[in-house]
Design an enzyme around this catalytic site. Structure first.
Site, PDB file in Angstrom:
ATOM      1  CB  CYS A   8      -2.651  15.748  -2.839  1.00  9.76           C
ATOM      2  SG  CYS A   8      -1.782  14.627  -1.729  1.00  9.76           S
ATOM      3  CG  ASP A  31      -0.478   0.524   2.211  1.00 10.35           C
ATOM      4  OD1 ASP A  31       0.437   1.365   2.174  1.00 10.35           O
ATOM      5  OD2 ASP A  31      -0.957   0.002   1.183  1.00 10.35           O
ATOM      6  CG  HIS A  47       0.910  18.425  -0.058  1.00  6.98           C
ATOM      7  ND1 HIS A  47       0.310  17.357  -0.679  1.00  6.98           N
ATOM      8  CD2 HIS A  47       2.004  18.726  -0.810  1.00  6.98           C
ATOM      9  CE1 HIS A  47       1.008  17.036  -1.755  1.00  6.98           C
ATOM     10  NE2 HIS A  47       2.042  17.856  -1.856  1.00  6.98           N
ATOM     11  CG  ASN A  86       9.186   3.810  -0.104  1.00  3.73           C
ATOM     12  OD1 ASN A  86      10.141   3.240   0.424  1.00  3.73           O
ATOM     13  ND2 ASN A  86       8.004   3.229  -0.248  1.00  3.73           N
ATOM     14  CB  THR A  94       3.388   5.237  -5.737  1.00  9.04           C
ATOM     15  OG1 THR A  94       2.854   4.888  -4.451  1.00  9.04           O
ATOM     16  CG2 THR A  94       4.293   4.117  -6.231  1.00  9.04           C
ATOM     17  CG  HIS A  97       0.583  14.170   1.413  1.00  9.82           C
ATOM     18  ND1 HIS A  97      -0.497  15.049   1.454  1.00  9.82           N
ATOM     19  CD2 HIS A  97       0.956  13.989   2.704  1.00  9.82           C
ATOM     20  CE1 HIS A  97      -0.749  15.388   2.713  1.00  9.82           C
ATOM     21  NE2 HIS A  97       0.133  14.753   3.490  1.00  9.82           N
ATOM     22  CG  HIS A  99       3.287   8.192   2.612  1.00 11.07           C
ATOM     23  ND1 HIS A  99       3.423   8.929   1.458  1.00 11.07           N
ATOM     24  CD2 HIS A  99       3.623   6.918   2.276  1.00 11.07           C
ATOM     25  CE1 HIS A  99       3.815   8.139   0.464  1.00 11.07           C
ATOM     26  NE2 HIS A  99       3.955   6.912   0.939  1.00 11.07           N
ATOM     27  CG  HIS A 101       5.332   2.774   4.049  1.00  9.90           C
ATOM     28  ND1 HIS A 101       4.386   2.130   3.275  1.00  9.90           N
ATOM     29  CD2 HIS A 101       5.832   3.764   3.266  1.00  9.90           C
ATOM     30  CE1 HIS A 101       4.330   2.705   2.076  1.00  9.90           C
ATOM     31  NE2 HIS A 101       5.205   3.700   2.046  1.00  9.90           N
TER      32      HIS A 101
END
Ligand code: 5GP
Ligand code: ZN
Length: 123
Positions: A8, A31, A47, A86, A94, A97, A99, A101
């Site tokens: 990952c 990012d 994870h 997302n 995409t 794992h 996360h 934003h």
């Protein structure tokens, strides 16, 4: 360290990346492909593939993760911003794992040091 996956990308970044901010259990990174003037990702060490598995976090750790998101936004100079997660490929995920934003326009003009003022050009 909580559960990690060898293959990952974000598990690797948590282990050996360069951070905007780090606290036990969480990191914040810029990012690589920013979608706003400030675009930071908050990544938990633990994870889980996506937000769907949020229940795998102990309650205290889930609360700390949200606080880490808010604290990170403040520390990078944002007062107004968007927080986005997302969930699933058709929603734009995409990296599998979890996360968060953090997207914002950057510090308010009044908060910038004088030398950061943009020159005004008369047309
Ligand atoms: P997602 O599309 O899964 O919600 O978000 C993944 C994000 O990770 C994207 O915004 C993408 O630009 C970012 N990203 C992908 N690979 C890397 C990387 O190697 N380093 C950093 N800093 N960001 C990455
Ligand atoms: Zn991972």
């Amino acid at each position: 360290m909580p559960s990690q996956h060898d293959d990952c990308l974000f598990c690797s970044i948590v282990r050996e990346g360069t951070y905007v901010r780090k606290e036990k259990g969480f990191v914040a990174i810029n990012d690589i492909n920013p979608q706003a003037p400030v675009h930071v990702l908050v990544i938990p060490e633990r994870h889980v593939d996506s937000f769907r598995e949020i229940g795998e976090f102990p309650a205290r750790e889930a609360k700390r993760m949200l606080e880490f998101v808010a604290d990170t936004a403040r520390e990078v100079g944002l007062t107004d911003y968007r927080v986005q997660v997302n969930v699933g490929p058709s929603a734009g995920q995409t990296i599998f794992h979890l996360h968060w934003h953090i997207l914002g326009e950057g510090p308010k003009r009044d908060d910038l040091p004088a030398h950061a003022e943009t020159a005004v050009v008369e047309l």
